[in-house]
Each structure stands twice: as C-alpha cells, then as structure tokens.
Design a protein around this motif. Structure first.
Motif, PDB file in Angstrom:
ATOM      1  N   MET A  23       0.860  -1.178   0.000  1.00  0.00           N
ATOM      2  CA  MET A  23       0.000   0.000   0.000  1.00  0.00           C
ATOM      3  C   MET A  23       0.900   1.233   0.000  1.00  0.00           C
ATOM      4  N   VAL A  24       0.999   1.888  -1.138  1.00  0.00           N
ATOM      5  CA  VAL A  24       1.922   3.014  -1.295  1.00  0.00           C
ATOM      6  C   VAL A  24       1.212   4.324  -0.962  1.00  0.00           C
ATOM      7  N   TYR A  25       1.834   5.101  -0.111  1.00  0.00           N
ATOM      8  CA  TYR A  25       1.331   6.416   0.305  1.00  0.00           C
ATOM      9  C   TYR A  25       1.944   7.463  -0.611  1.00  0.00           C
ATOM     10  N   ASN A  26       1.103   8.130  -1.426  1.00  0.00           N
ATOM     11  CA  ASN A  26       1.602   9.032  -2.459  1.00  0.00           C
ATOM     12  C   ASN A  26       0.825  10.354  -2.440  1.00  0.00           C
ATOM     13  N   PRO A  27       0.940  11.117  -1.341  1.00  0.00           N
ATOM     14  CA  PRO A  27       0.108  12.320  -1.187  1.00  0.00           C
ATOM     15  C   PRO A  27       0.367  13.409  -2.219  1.00  0.00           C
ATOM     16  N   ASP A  28       1.565  13.441  -2.814  1.00  0.00           N
ATOM     17  CA  ASP A  28       1.846  14.474  -3.813  1.00  0.00           C
ATOM     18  C   ASP A  28       1.407  14.066  -5.218  1.00  0.00           C
ATOM     19  N   ASP A  29       0.831  12.866  -5.351  1.00  0.00           N
ATOM     20  CA  ASP A  29       0.302  12.359  -6.629  1.00  0.00           C
ATOM     21  C   ASP A  29       1.374  12.282  -7.714  1.00  0.00           C
ATOM     22  N   SER A  30       2.609  12.053  -7.309  1.00  0.00           N
ATOM     23  CA  SER A  30       3.701  11.994  -8.282  1.00  0.00           C
ATOM     24  C   SER A  30       3.569  10.806  -9.228  1.00  0.00           C
ATOM     25  N   PHE A  31       2.978   9.710  -8.743  1.00  0.00           N
ATOM     26  CA  PHE A  31       2.831   8.520  -9.581  1.00  0.00           C
ATOM     27  C   PHE A  31       1.929   8.814 -10.778  1.00  0.00           C
ATOM     28  N   ASN A  32       0.838   9.507 -10.529  1.00  0.00           N
ATOM     29  CA  ASN A  32      -0.066   9.876 -11.616  1.00  0.00           C
ATOM     30  C   ASN A  32       0.591  10.884 -12.552  1.00  0.00           C
ATOM     31  N   ARG A  33       1.333  11.823 -11.999  1.00  0.00           N
ATOM     32  CA  ARG A  33       1.995  12.818 -12.840  1.00  0.00           C
ATOM     33  C   ARG A  33       3.031  12.179 -13.772  1.00  0.00           C
ATOM     34  N   LEU A  34       3.649  11.117 -13.304  1.00  0.00           N
ATOM     35  CA  LEU A  34       4.609  10.404 -14.139  1.00  0.00           C
ATOM     36  C   LEU A  34       3.941   9.737 -15.342  1.00  0.00           C
ATOM     37  N   ASN A  35       2.694   9.293 -15.146  1.00  0.00           N
ATOM     38  CA  ASN A  35       2.055   8.440 -16.151  1.00  0.00           C
ATOM     39  C   ASN A  35       0.857   9.050 -16.852  1.00  0.00           C
ATOM     40  N   GLY A  36       0.162  10.001 -16.208  1.00  0.00           N
ATOM     41  CA  GLY A  36      -1.016  10.594 -16.824  1.00  0.00           C
ATOM     42  C   GLY A  36      -2.122   9.578 -17.042  1.00  0.00           C
ATOM     43  N   PHE A  37      -2.594   8.956 -15.972  1.00  0.00           N
ATOM     44  CA  PHE A  37      -3.584   7.898 -16.067  1.00  0.00           C
ATOM     45  C   PHE A  37      -4.918   8.409 -16.606  1.00  0.00           C
ATOM     46  N   PRO A  38      -5.741   7.515 -17.177  1.00  0.00           N
ATOM     47  CA  PRO A  38      -7.078   7.922 -17.624  1.00  0.00           C
ATOM     48  C   PRO A  38      -7.878   8.500 -16.458  1.00  0.00           C
ATOM     49  N   GLY A  39      -8.788   9.416 -16.766  1.00  0.00           N
ATOM     50  CA  GLY A  39      -9.593  10.039 -15.725  1.00  0.00           C
ATOM     51  C   GLY A  39     -10.626   9.120 -15.115  1.00  0.00           C
ATOM     52  N   ASP A  40     -11.031   8.077 -15.851  1.00  0.00           N
ATOM     53  CA  ASP A  40     -12.030   7.131 -15.369  1.00  0.00           C
ATOM     54  C   ASP A  40     -11.386   6.183 -14.356  1.00  0.00           C
ATOM     55  N   ALA A  41     -11.915   6.156 -13.131  1.00  0.00           N
ATOM     56  CA  ALA A  41     -11.341   5.314 -12.073  1.00  0.00           C
ATOM     57  C   ALA A  41     -11.349   3.838 -12.440  1.00  0.00           C
ATOM     58  N   ASN A  42     -12.289   3.425 -13.292  1.00  0.00           N
ATOM     59  CA  ASN A  42     -12.360   2.022 -13.685  1.00  0.00           C
ATOM     60  C   ASN A  42     -11.244   1.632 -14.647  1.00  0.00           C
ATOM     61  N   LEU A  43     -10.477   2.618 -15.125  1.00  0.00           N
ATOM     62  CA  LEU A  43      -9.389   2.357 -16.070  1.00  0.00           C
ATOM     63  C   LEU A  43      -8.025   2.637 -15.450  1.00  0.00           C
ATOM     64  N   GLN A  44      -7.955   2.645 -14.134  1.00  0.00           N
ATOM     65  CA  GLN A  44      -6.707   2.986 -13.444  1.00  0.00           C
ATOM     66  C   GLN A  44      -6.084   1.784 -12.744  1.00  0.00           C
ATOM     67  N   THR A  45      -6.428   0.592 -13.197  1.00  0.00           N
ATOM     68  CA  THR A  45      -5.827  -0.645 -12.703  1.00  0.00           C
ATOM     69  C   THR A  45      -5.202  -1.367 -13.885  1.00  0.00           C
ATOM     70  N   PHE A  46      -3.969  -1.873 -13.697  1.00  0.00           N
ATOM     71  CA  PHE A  46      -3.223  -2.445 -14.812  1.00  0.00           C
ATOM     72  C   PHE A  46      -2.526  -3.739 -14.398  1.00  0.00           C
ATOM     73  N   LEU A  47      -2.425  -4.668 -15.347  1.00  0.00           N
ATOM     74  CA  LEU A  47      -1.583  -5.847 -15.198  1.00  0.00           C
ATOM     75  C   LEU A  47      -0.343  -5.616 -16.045  1.00  0.00           C
ATOM     76  N   LEU A  48       0.831  -5.686 -15.406  1.00  0.00           N
ATOM     77  CA  LEU A  48       2.087  -5.375 -16.071  1.00  0.00           C
ATOM     78  C   LEU A  48       2.965  -6.620 -16.183  1.00  0.00           C
ATOM     79  N   ASP A  49       3.796  -6.660 -17.223  1.00  0.00           N
ATOM     80  CA  ASP A  49       4.776  -7.725 -17.333  1.00  0.00           C
ATOM     81  C   ASP A  49       6.045  -7.320 -16.586  1.00  0.00           C
ATOM     82  N   ARG A  50       7.099  -8.116 -16.718  1.00  0.00           N
ATOM     83  CA  ARG A  50       8.328  -7.854 -15.974  1.00  0.00           C
ATOM     84  C   ARG A  50       8.931  -6.494 -16.327  1.00  0.00           C
TER      85      ARG A  50
END
Length: 292
Positions: free
Chosen positions: A126-153
């Motif tokens: 559970m990552v605590y990211n109060p400055d929202d830097s993770f989103n700023r790095l990636n620019g995730f979709p605005g829809d919350a249902n599209l903000q979960t991803f399965l990633l490879d190595r």
C-alpha cells in the motif's frame, strides 16, 4: 432498453467506431486499451508504504498496480477484501511466476490507509503518495475504472481495467498470469446491459430510474455487490436473493452539479460466476448561464 454484447477485454488491434457524440462504456474501454496496451508504467525510484518502508519499483514477473486519486472515500473504492480474495486465486494459478500487488493512494490521510490495511489484513504493498507523483509520471485515464493495470516484468501493460466491476477482466488477469493465453473470444460470456438516458438535468437535481428485471435462469441468483462508477451515482437492488422466474428491481439515482454530458455505470455482481449486469446512465447537466 436491453442489449447483449461480448466482453471487450483485449482489443488492442481494433478501435470501435463512435456513432454519436456520447461514448458508451465499450467505446471508452476500447480507446483506453488502444492507448495503453504495451505502454510502460513508470515508477518512482522509491516509494513509501503506509508502514514507512521505502520500496523499489517491482521486479516480479507480473505486477498488478491499482491507482486511487484523492477524491471520495478511498476505502470504499479500494475494496481490499476483494483484493485479498483475488490474490488467493492468483496463488492458485501463478505456478512459478512471481506476482506483486501494488496499491497507490494519492491521499494525504495516512491514518486512514493504515487503518484500512490493518482492518482488512491486506498483505500487498500500500503506497502512500500524497503528492500524486505517480499519476503525474504516467497521466492515467480520468475514469477510475481504467486505473488498474496488469504489467509484465518490463512494466508494460498487458491488461487493464478495475476487476471489481467486471468478472471477465478478473478471468483475463488470471489467464495472463497463468500463461493460459486466453483471448477475448475464449471469454466471450455475455454481459447483460441496460441503458437509460435522463435527458436534460438541472445542476444538483437528483434523478431516479427504476430498471425492472427478471431472473430467467433456472438458478437462484445471489447478489454479491452493487458497484457504481462514482459517488454521484447510486444503485440499490430490491432483493439480494432472486429465485428462478422472479422479478426484481434496480433503482438508479444520479446527482451532480457539473454542467455537461455525463455517462455513468452501475454493475450488479452475482455469486457463483453468474453473468454480471451493467446499467448505463447518460444525459446532460444543463448550464444555467446558457440559454437552451
């Protein structure tokens, strides 16, 4: 109006045409898949968990990363009991593959996150990211249902979408992790979808529609959960136990103040792998300063 369609799970090679200015959930998902499949998710060099531990970017064979912004009830949206249950399923199919679950919360309420982790015995990161830097790095979709991803190595997206509202996506993630190489045709279980257009709505006005349904299957349906796409939408089911040949109702309510077109969804999830039902609500909140 009721219609049926196969799950749109992985359509990275096809973009669905949009026949009107209003995009359906299928259109939105198709466009997101086209944009994100194969894209690398960027992680900070180090991330702080709610326990104060600094962790490096994941190195597992597969990583499930789910991002949550600061709006609304974080715990309500995370649904940690679901994730605990899902990771048990992952353990049963992963074989020799390593799998890591990373939840990233852009909230400044560290106390709430610690409470959620402890209350639900959550074992993922559970990552605590109060400055929202993770989103700023990636620019995730605005829809919350599209903000979960399965990633490879290599942290490249191989599937996306929040599993809580779509059992087909859950099966897709498990198939990818288990190297079963299922595609959209292999999991073409049909999902029932009902639509309603509220038309013009005044800012702050609460509107309601009742969907009348009928259990046409020979089995008793048991409702596991009713999930909405945002806090401005609610859905209540008339009964959670539905015998064969019985009628039941889903009452949908919507209330928001932001002018413009809206598209919201409600998903009814059933136990024992029964087909989910999705309700699509649309309309337009009129601007009081513009003559119509």
């Amino acid at each position: 109006m009721k219609r049926l369609f196969p799950y749109l799970i992985i359509i990275a090679l096809a973009v669905m045409s949009v026949s009107s200015c209003k995009k359906s959930a299928r259109d939105v998902y198709a466009e997101a898949v086209e944009e994100w499949i194969g894209k690398e998710i960027l992680f900070p060099d180090s991330m702080m968990t709610v326990t104060g531990e600094m962790i490096a970017p994941p190195t597992a064979d597969f990583t499930i990363v789910s991002y949550y912004d600061s709006t609304g009830c974080t715990g309500c949206r995370m649904k940690l009991p679901f994730w605990n249950e899902f990771m048990n399923k992952v353990d049963s199919v992963r074989g020799n593959n390593s799998v890591e679950l990373v939840m990233v919360a852009a909230t400044d309420n560290l106390k709430e996150l610690k409470h959620l982790v402890k209350l639900n015995s959550f074992s993922g990161n559970m990552v605590y990211n109060p400055d929202d830097s993770f989103n700023r790095l990636n620019g995730f979709p605005g829809d919350a249902n599209l903000q979960t991803f399965l990633l490879d190595r290599d942290h490249r997206v191989i599937a996306m979408g929040h599993l809580v509202i779509n059992s087909g996506l859950e099966r897709l993630y498990l198939s990818k992790i288990g190297n079963d190489d299922l595609n959209s045709q292999d999991i073409s279980q049909e999902e029932e979808v009902y639509e309603f257009d509220f038309g013009k709505v005044s800012p702050g006005e609460k509107v309601t529609h009742v969907f009348k349904l009928h259990n046409e299957s020979p089995d008793t349906l048991k409702v596991r959960d009713v999930i909405t796409s945002c806090e401005c939408t609610s859905g209540s089911i008339s009964t959670r136990i539905i015998p064969p040949s019985s009628g039941y109702e889903l009452t949908a309510e919507f209330q928001d103040t932001v002018p413009g077109e809206f598209f919201r969804t409600i998903s009814t999830l059933f136990e024992n792998n029964k087909t989910d039902i999705q309700f699509e609500l649309s309309g337009v909140i009129i601007n009081p300063n513009v003559k119509h």
